[in-house]
Design a protein around this motif. Sequence first.
Motif, mmCIF file in Angstrom:
data_model
loop_
_atom_site.group_PDB
_atom_site.id
_atom_site.type_symbol
_atom_site.label_atom_id
_atom_site.label_comp_id
_atom_site.label_asym_id
_atom_site.label_seq_id
_atom_site.Cartn_x
_atom_site.Cartn_y
_atom_site.Cartn_z
ATOM 1 N N ILE A 290 0.830 -1.202 0.000
ATOM 2 C CA ILE A 290 0.000 0.000 0.000
ATOM 3 C C ILE A 290 0.866 1.254 0.000
ATOM 4 C CG2 ILE A 290 -1.656 1.325 1.372
ATOM 5 C CD1 ILE A 290 -2.738 -1.404 2.360
ATOM 6 N N ILE A 291 1.891 1.269 0.846
ATOM 7 C CA ILE A 291 2.789 2.429 0.901
ATOM 8 C C ILE A 291 3.487 2.634 -0.441
ATOM 9 C CG2 ILE A 291 4.829 3.421 2.018
ATOM 10 C CD1 ILE A 291 2.405 3.271 3.840
ATOM 11 N N ARG A 292 3.955 1.541 -1.044
ATOM 12 C CA ARG A 292 4.638 1.637 -2.342
ATOM 13 C C ARG A 292 3.713 2.228 -3.399
ATOM 14 N NH1 ARG A 292 5.863 -3.391 -2.877
ATOM 15 N NH2 ARG A 292 4.089 -3.964 -4.187
ATOM 16 N N LEU A 293 2.465 1.770 -3.407
ATOM 17 C CA LEU A 293 1.524 2.241 -4.416
ATOM 18 C C LEU A 293 1.165 3.713 -4.203
ATOM 19 C CD1 LEU A 293 -0.333 1.454 -6.800
ATOM 20 C CD2 LEU A 293 -2.090 0.876 -5.112
ATOM 21 N N ILE A 294 1.023 4.122 -2.965
ATOM 22 C CA ILE A 294 0.582 5.489 -2.680
ATOM 23 C C ILE A 294 1.711 6.508 -2.800
ATOM 24 C CG2 ILE A 294 -0.334 7.014 -0.871
ATOM 25 C CD1 ILE A 294 -1.902 4.661 0.209
ATOM 26 N N TYR A 295 2.881 6.183 -2.230
ATOM 27 C CA TYR A 295 3.915 7.197 -2.055
ATOM 28 C C TYR A 295 5.153 7.043 -2.927
ATOM 29 C CZ TYR A 295 1.493 8.578 2.271
ATOM 30 O OH TYR A 295 0.572 9.006 3.192
ATOM 31 N N GLU A 296 5.513 5.825 -3.300
ATOM 32 C CA GLU A 296 6.851 5.608 -3.872
ATOM 33 C C GLU A 296 6.988 6.154 -5.288
ATOM 34 O OE1 GLU A 296 9.606 1.822 -4.956
ATOM 35 O OE2 GLU A 296 8.754 1.795 -2.919
ATOM 36 N N ARG A 297 7.496 7.363 -5.351
ATOM 37 C CA ARG A 297 7.767 8.028 -6.625
ATOM 38 C C ARG A 297 8.607 9.268 -6.327
ATOM 39 N NH1 ARG A 297 2.684 7.949 -5.552
ATOM 40 N NH2 ARG A 297 2.261 6.500 -7.254
ATOM 41 N N GLY A 298 9.368 9.737 -7.288
ATOM 42 C CA GLY A 298 10.184 10.930 -7.100
ATOM 43 C C GLY A 298 11.151 10.790 -5.945
ATOM 44 N N ALA A 299 11.082 11.728 -4.994
ATOM 45 C CA ALA A 299 12.009 11.738 -3.864
ATOM 46 C C ALA A 299 11.686 10.685 -2.807
ATOM 47 C CB ALA A 299 11.995 13.134 -3.209
ATOM 48 N N PHE A 300 10.559 9.999 -2.951
ATOM 49 C CA PHE A 300 10.161 8.963 -1.995
ATOM 50 C C PHE A 300 10.646 7.618 -2.528
ATOM 51 C CE2 PHE A 300 7.617 6.195 0.567
ATOM 52 C CZ PHE A 300 7.252 6.921 1.694
ATOM 53 N N THR A 301 11.699 7.057 -1.917
ATOM 54 C CA THR A 301 12.381 5.867 -2.429
ATOM 55 C C THR A 301 11.837 4.583 -1.811
ATOM 56 O OG1 THR A 301 14.067 5.913 -0.698
ATOM 57 C CG2 THR A 301 14.461 7.271 -2.661
ATOM 58 N N SER A 302 12.376 3.446 -2.269
ATOM 59 C CA SER A 302 11.985 2.149 -1.718
ATOM 60 C C SER A 302 12.391 2.030 -0.248
ATOM 61 C CB SER A 302 12.614 1.015 -2.533
ATOM 62 O OG SER A 302 14.033 1.129 -2.526
ATOM 63 N N ASP A 303 13.499 2.662 0.112
ATOM 64 C CA ASP A 303 13.895 2.671 1.528
ATOM 65 C C ASP A 303 12.859 3.428 2.367
ATOM 66 O OD1 ASP A 303 16.187 1.220 1.051
ATOM 67 O OD2 ASP A 303 17.468 2.988 0.847
ATOM 68 N N SER A 304 12.350 4.515 1.813
ATOM 69 C CA SER A 304 11.301 5.264 2.501
ATOM 70 C C SER A 304 10.059 4.396 2.683
ATOM 71 C CB SER A 304 10.935 6.527 1.712
ATOM 72 O OG SER A 304 12.049 7.371 1.537
ATOM 73 N N THR A 305 9.745 3.612 1.651
ATOM 74 C CA THR A 305 8.583 2.718 1.724
ATOM 75 C C THR A 305 8.722 1.723 2.868
ATOM 76 O OG1 THR A 305 8.058 2.872 -0.635
ATOM 77 C CG2 THR A 305 7.321 0.896 0.509
ATOM 78 N N SER A 306 9.884 1.099 2.967
ATOM 79 C CA SER A 306 10.109 0.104 4.021
ATOM 80 C C SER A 306 9.988 0.718 5.409
ATOM 81 C CB SER A 306 11.503 -0.519 3.844
ATOM 82 O OG SER A 306 11.609 -1.167 2.598
ATOM 83 N N ALA A 307 10.569 1.912 5.570
ATOM 84 C CA ALA A 307 10.538 2.567 6.877
ATOM 85 C C ALA A 307 9.121 2.988 7.257
ATOM 86 C CB ALA A 307 11.459 3.786 6.871
ATOM 87 N N VAL A 308 8.400 3.594 6.317
ATOM 88 C CA VAL A 308 7.046 4.059 6.610
ATOM 89 C C VAL A 308 6.128 2.866 6.895
ATOM 90 C CG1 VAL A 308 5.010 5.188 5.643
ATOM 91 C CG2 VAL A 308 7.269 6.211 5.315
ATOM 92 N N ALA A 309 6.304 1.776 6.155
ATOM 93 C CA ALA A 309 5.408 0.619 6.311
ATOM 94 C C ALA A 309 5.468 0.034 7.717
ATOM 95 C CB ALA A 309 5.754 -0.449 5.274
#
Length: 510
Positions: free
Chosen positions: A319-338
């Motif tokens: 869900i986090i990857r689909l909503i946020y992961e683009r531009g300055a929001f990286t896969s590392d950001s996805t893992s941390a937010v999730a």
Amino acid sequence: MIGSAYILVVLGILIAKGLGFYRDMVFAGVFGTGVEADIYFQVFGLVNLIFTGIGVALSTLVIKNLNKAENAGNERSYAAHFLRKSTLYLFIAAVLMAVFAGPVVKIILPEISGEDYYLAVKMMYIMAPSLVFVVIAYIISGLLQNKKAYFITSVMSLPFNAVIIIALFFNNVSILTVAAVTTFGWFLHIAIQLPAFYKHGYSFIEKGNAPVNAKNKNPEILWIFLSNMMFQLCIYIDRAFVSSSPGMASTFNYASNLFITISSVFIVAMSTVVFPSISKNYEEGRLDYVKDLVGYIINIMTAIFIPFILIVAFFGSDIIRLIYERGAFTSDSTSAVAVIFLMYTLSILGYTTQELFNKVLYLAGKYKYTVSGTVSIIILNVILNYVIKVTVPKGGSLAPEIMTAASTALLSTGYAVFIAFNMKEVIGSYISRQTATDIIKTLVSGAAAVLVYLLFGTFLPSFTHGYLTFIVPIAACGVVYIALLALTGVLEHIIKREKKGKQAENEENN
């Protein structure tokens, strides 16, 4: 009429929150989890977490007082008096907020310095008027809810989200510009409600004798405000403790905001619809109706939040990857937010208690329970966060951050248990045998959904967590869950309670 009104409010909030989701997606793509995002989220967190808490407290108080016998026939003058007095105090508070902008920044961003510090102070100046706008918007919302004008209050954030999204689409937009547009957006919360406000006979200048409650010096508003801030303050304290790690404050913001956005769709909608009814029936001495309604709320919230928790646990990263992961929001950001998202989701009992069940205690003036519980949780949260900060090594892992969020989940759950016991003092035993049985059946239905997920994960692992295909196993789990709720009779009991509520309301109107 509770069920149909609830659905209407849920739809309204979904529309508004859906646009809010998109706003966060665009913001994440522009600013990611950098220092500017950290500053923006901490400064405007005062609005989102603290000022809205004041607004909700005043909204609750105005509904509570409007339904008292001494205000019968004097509602309009009471509302106008309440609004004028609140506006005056809020203006003074906004000026003080601007005057003490520097010290406040040092509190909410304790390790900030240099140009970043001056940026935060400028943002505080820009943000200060929001204190007036957001609180007045919530008071108006409470007045409209008491008139059963639910839909307009559920969509009042639409123009707010729209103007921020428009600003973010401009090339090289500065964070200060976004901050200014955000403040203007809070004013639009008021503007969108004004037509309905005047349509229902309210105004800011209605004259009349101030009702008894308007003159009462009992600091009810302070107790309601403190009681409504347990979860928000824990989140804010968490962000302050992790802010020394670049990007962590914004990581916690994305996670907590996502949790509150989704859960509040259902919690705020339920509170909007049922609190005026609970308040009215409590004041009229119909405790059996109130107990029955509380049990009904528990059944609905259990049926909604069990799948919510399971979805976040199994599909949070997707869900986090689909909503946020683009531009300055990286896969590392996805893992941390999730992972932080999951921790805050486990706080659902505490957040629901704060937003819904605290209000039962407010009606009886039992603020000693809600205030003492909130103060205890906040103190324990600070202590635990400090212990985690000084004892758990960072070492590149998220261990201290995860423990920080987990401590909030643990403490808020403890708060829910504390309030649940003390509610019995006000309305008596509210968990009937039927309610307890339905909760067990709902848990069994959730377990069946988990089994479906495990089958997908075993035989189709890549499909189960594909970029878009993860929606399919979610849907399959949902079908099984709802089917079992129907087979076990839980849905039937909820529908019967709704019909019973309609009949009771019709008898009351007649």
